[in-house]
Write a protein that holds these residues in place. Structure first.
Motif, PDB file in Angstrom:
ATOM      1  N   LEU A  22     -37.885  40.820  61.131  1.00 53.34           N
ATOM      2  CA  LEU A  22     -37.889  39.955  62.312  1.00 53.34           C
ATOM      3  C   LEU A  22     -36.773  40.414  63.245  1.00 53.34           C
ATOM      4  N   VAL A  23     -37.113  40.617  64.513  1.00 53.92           N
ATOM      5  CA  VAL A  23     -36.135  41.081  65.486  1.00 53.92           C
ATOM      6  C   VAL A  23     -36.404  40.400  66.818  1.00 53.92           C
ATOM      7  N   SER A  34     -34.291  46.689  68.084  1.00 55.64           N
ATOM      8  CA  SER A  34     -34.804  47.928  67.500  1.00 55.64           C
ATOM      9  C   SER A  34     -35.035  47.773  66.004  1.00 55.64           C
ATOM     10  N   LEU A  35     -35.956  48.570  65.500  1.00 53.94           N
ATOM     11  CA  LEU A  35     -36.213  48.676  64.072  1.00 53.94           C
ATOM     12  C   LEU A  35     -36.589  50.114  63.765  1.00 53.94           C
ATOM     13  N   ARG A  36     -36.319  50.532  62.541  1.00 55.16           N
ATOM     14  CA  ARG A  36     -36.741  51.850  62.083  1.00 55.16           C
ATOM     15  C   ARG A  36     -37.593  51.688  60.836  1.00 55.16           C
ATOM     16  N   GLU A  54     -45.374  41.564  71.945  1.00 55.11           N
ATOM     17  CA  GLU A  54     -46.710  42.133  71.719  1.00 55.11           C
ATOM     18  C   GLU A  54     -46.703  43.286  70.715  1.00 55.11           C
ATOM     19  N   ASP A  55     -45.527  43.709  70.281  1.00 54.21           N
ATOM     20  CA  ASP A  55     -45.446  44.712  69.205  1.00 54.21           C
ATOM     21  C   ASP A  55     -45.574  44.067  67.820  1.00 54.21           C
ATOM     22  N   THR A  86     -42.138  41.550  63.249  1.00 55.54           N
ATOM     23  CA  THR A  86     -42.274  40.363  64.083  1.00 55.54           C
ATOM     24  C   THR A  86     -41.185  40.378  65.137  1.00 55.54           C
ATOM     25  N   VAL A  87     -41.603  40.286  66.395  1.00 53.23           N
ATOM     26  CA  VAL A  87     -40.667  40.311  67.510  1.00 53.23           C
ATOM     27  C   VAL A  87     -40.700  38.949  68.191  1.00 53.23           C
ATOM     28  N   SER A  88     -39.576  38.287  68.206  1.00 55.22           N
ATOM     29  CA  SER A  88     -39.499  36.957  68.820  1.00 55.22           C
ATOM     30  C   SER A  88     -39.040  37.073  70.272  1.00 55.22           C
ATOM     31  N   SER A  89     -39.536  36.144  71.078  1.00 57.08           N
ATOM     32  CA  SER A  89     -39.203  36.174  72.511  1.00 57.08           C
ATOM     33  C   SER A  89     -37.952  35.374  72.803  1.00 57.08           C
TER      34      SER A  89
END
Length: 127
Positions: A11-12, A17-19, A89-90, A124-127
């Motif tokens: 979750l970011v 960023s994530l790898r 949306e990612d 999961t990308v939070s706004s």
């Protein structure tokens, strides 16, 4: 025994960023093009990126170009996806896949071009 295992999801917040990493074994990994795909709930699986055996030919989906970077380390049999400036949306399950050949072609996002798949890692990308 073929194994394809993804890791690095989480979750970011938007803009973060994530790898992701994908380790593969049980087949000649360095002879295969490798790809990343993603699938959001209620949507079809879509191609994110493809990298050929040498790493010199790379394709990206238009939606991630300029934000995501695919790389591979053949010695470690590992594929990476560096994701930056993430957007809500990612959000999706991200899958690693091994191509049937060593090349990424114009049709790289066709899932039938890949025959080994991992179980996925959730982003999961939070706004």
């Amino acid at each position: 025994q073929v194994q394809v295992v993804e890791s690095g999801g989480g979750l970011v917040q938007a803009g973060g960023s994530l790898r992701l990493a994908c380790t593969a074994s049980g087949f000649a990994v360095d002879d295969r093009a490798m790809g990343w795909f993603r699938q959001a709930p209620g949507k079809e699986r879509e191609g994110v990126s493809c990298i050929n055996t040498s790493g010199l030919t790379i394709y990206y989906a238009a939606s991630v170009k300029g934000r995501f970077t695919i790389t591979r380390d053949n010695a470690k049999k590992t594929l990476y996806l560096q994701m930056s400036n993430l957007k809500p949306e990612d959000t999706a399950m991200y899958y690693c896949a091994a191509g049937r050949t060593g090349s990424c072609l114009v049709s790289w996002s066709n899932i039938s071009r890949y025959n080994y798949w991992g179980q996925g890692t959730q982003v999961t990308v939070s706004s």
